[in-house]
Design an enzyme around this catalytic site. Structure first.
Site, PDB file in Angstrom:
ATOM      1  N   GLU A 127       0.758  -1.400  -0.320  1.00  0.00           N
ATOM      2  CA  GLU A 127       0.149  -0.326   0.142  1.00  0.00           C
ATOM      3  C   GLU A 127       1.422   1.257   0.170  1.00  0.00           C
ATOM      4  O   GLU A 127       1.934   1.546   1.017  1.00  0.00           O
ATOM      5  CB  GLU A 127      -0.917   0.616   1.346  1.00  0.00           C
ATOM      6  CG  GLU A 127      -1.422   0.986   1.730  1.00  0.00           C
ATOM      7  CD  GLU A 127      -2.570   1.204   2.516  1.00  0.00           C
ATOM      8  OE1 GLU A 127      -3.295   2.319   3.049  1.00  0.00           O
ATOM      9  OE2 GLU A 127      -2.426   1.250   3.570  1.00  0.00           O
ATOM     10  N   LYS A 170      -9.223   1.715  -3.354  1.00  0.00           N
ATOM     11  CA  LYS A 170      -9.692   1.640  -2.334  1.00  0.00           C
ATOM     12  C   LYS A 170     -10.879   2.113  -1.333  1.00  0.00           C
ATOM     13  O   LYS A 170     -11.390   2.994  -1.582  1.00  0.00           O
ATOM     14  CB  LYS A 170      -8.163   2.399  -0.972  1.00  0.00           C
ATOM     15  CG  LYS A 170      -8.053   2.007   0.608  1.00  0.00           C
ATOM     16  CD  LYS A 170      -7.397   2.964   1.794  1.00  0.00           C
ATOM     17  CE  LYS A 170      -7.964   2.230   2.598  1.00  0.00           C
ATOM     18  NZ  LYS A 170      -6.423   2.782   3.060  1.00  0.00           N
ATOM     19  N   CYS A 205      -5.359  -2.561   3.410  1.00  0.00           N
ATOM     20  CA  CYS A 205      -4.609  -2.219   4.586  1.00  0.00           C
ATOM     21  C   CYS A 205      -6.055  -2.955   5.609  1.00  0.00           C
ATOM     22  O   CYS A 205      -6.422  -4.089   5.713  1.00  0.00           O
ATOM     23  CB  CYS A 205      -5.440  -0.487   4.885  1.00  0.00           C
ATOM     24  SG  CYS A 205      -4.999   0.147   6.922  1.00  0.00           S
TER      25      CYS A 205
END
Length: 471
Positions: free
Chosen positions: A255, A306, A351
């Site tokens: 990420e 995301k 995440c």
């Protein structure tokens, strides 16, 4: 059985502390005793709230790793209070939820039979955890706390998901409090036996995929320094060279690896690059999975943005665009976690999207043949990495898919469809590791129906109790 000789206040404190030690550590060994003590004070909402607040205070203490925040321009005097404040906010939220749960229990008392009351409370808790796992919060529920210590129980998630595991744990604890020890032991043994049988049934494979995984190990506090940015292209090329020598299909980076202004192409000798990074969409910044092909365009191709943004860090509920992260405020992408623009298709969690089993199960049912999770868990301590890996194991079991985890400082690991895990690189060390992912096409019961049966059981149980009362 919940030592009733202890004063209620001490039962709440001890139970919450035991439950807080469970995620990715003691598991059911402290979680079930903690739940037993919770049931003994469940008729007292304030004590239940104390239990919940302390449980999160202990389990989420890694939030203190944010300190010091001076590298983001936060004054030194405010850094520790901000980190402590974030932990207290999470703790207070848990306390409020447990207070509401206990109040519902008091309202049900006398209106339904004791077993139905316990089942309803367990189901409401399970449904609440499913909802919270898709909210902006990083939520480690009861179901996600059984790993890595109890893979046999966790294997039931292939049928009932994390929410179903939550219901089972609460009911077992309630049976012990009610001194139904034989029934508790028999059902506990049955659950573990079924889980062991599920683990012995391999999910059919439809192929394999060789990947190289790059763990840059760049401290977040140093990432945007001039020196780190100057050395980054050289470090990326070194990782690409190692991946080319390993003869893999892709090099995968974690990420936030590529900045939004990245415009450097890959040589014809490099493997394709899958990397977390940032991109601009109509003036709005997004955290995304980006792809670069060798010999192609220097502009990365976006594959998926995301969706769940970190509150305060990446997103502020006040409508402001800036957060406490180094990149400022972000905008969310589509809620779907299916990446079908490449072959073989896969499901992506960036995440703490790893806590949302429902979304990954839906993506698996839509054709994802493996799971990929990208993270940057620095500067948090290793406790969070262990919790992250435990959730990764649960997601692999729920979906019957191999899962690859790639982190900036870790965790970088391969989790098989049966929940077994291979740590590929040690935390905090730069390196490139090779992983062979087995592809799976069969849909598990949980992927097919996710949490529908769990949600349906609440009104069904209420209807049965109403019919029973009318007789």
């Amino acid at each position: 059985m919940g030592d009733l000789r202890l004063p209620p206040l001490w039962r709440a404190l001890l139970g919450g502390g035991l439950a807080g030690l469970a995620p990715a550590a003691a598991g059911p060994l402290t979680l079930i005793p903690g739940l037993i003590l919770l049931w003994t004070v469940s008729s007292r909402p304030r004590l239940a709230a104390l239990w919940g607040g302390l449980a999160v205070l202990v389990s989420h203490r890694w939030l203190l790793g944010l300190h010091p925040l001076t590298w983001m321009g936060v004054p030194a005097l405010l850094s520790l209070p901000i980190a402590v404040g974030l932990l207290l906010i999470c703790s207070l939220l848990a306390a409020g939820l447990l207070m509401v749960w206990a109040q519902i229990g008091r309202w049900l008392d006398g209106r339904v039979r004791p077993l139905a009351q316990a089942l309803l409370l367990a189901l409401l808790w399970g449904c609440a955890e499913v909802w919270l796992s898709g909210s902006p919060l990083f939520w480690i529920g009861l179901g996600g706390s059984v790993l890595p210590i109890d893979p046999w129980l966790a294997a039931l998630a292939r049928w009932i998901g994390a929410g179903g595991l939550t219901v089972l744990l609460l009911i077992w604890a309630w049976l012990i409090v009610r001194r139904q020890l034989l029934l508790a032991v028999l059902t506990l043994a049955l659950g573990h036996g079924l889980g062991a049988w599920l683990l012995s049934q391999p999910v059919p494979q439809v192929g394999s995929l060789d990947l190289a995984l790059w763990q840059p190990s760049i401290p977040t506090r140093e990432k945007f320094s001039v020196e780190r940015q100057r050395r980054f292209p050289e470090a990326l090329q070194a990782a690409l060279d190692k991946a080319a020598a390993a003869d893999v299909s892709w090099l995968v980076a974690p990420e936030g690896t590529l900045p939004s202004a990245w415009r450097t192409g890959l040589s014809d000798m490099s493997p394709p690059l899958l990397s977390g990074g940032f991109r601009q969409v109509r003036g709005q910044l997004r955290s995304s999975l980006l792809m670069l092909q060798p010999g192609g365009s220097s502009r990365p191709q976006p594959l998926l943005d995301k969706h769940r943004l970190v509150p305060i860090g990446e997103w502020l509920p006040t409508g402001l665009t800036a957060g406490l992260s180094a990149v400022g405020g972000l905008q969310p992408g589509s809620p779907s976690r299916l990446v079908d623009g490449v072959t073989p298709s896969f499901a992506l969690a960036i995440c703490y999207e790893i806590s949302d089993g429902h979304a990954l199960a839906e993506a698996s049912a839509q054709g994802a043949q493996w799971l990929l999770t990208l993270a940057n868990l620095d500067p948090y301590p290793l406790q969070l990495q262990r919790q992250f890996l435990a959730l990764s194991q649960l997601r692999a079991l729920e979906t019957g898919r191999d899962l690859v985890s790639v982190g900036n400082t870790g965790p970088t690991a391969l989790v098989r469809s049966d929940g077994s895990m291979e740590q590929l690189l040690p935390p905090g060390r730069e390196g490139v590791a090779k992983a062979t992912v087995q592809l799976h096409g069969q849909t598990t019961p949980y992927s097919r129906w996710p949490d529908g049966p769990l949600l349906l059981m609440v009104p069904l149980l209420l209807l049965l109790e109403r019919v029973q009362a009318s007789r």
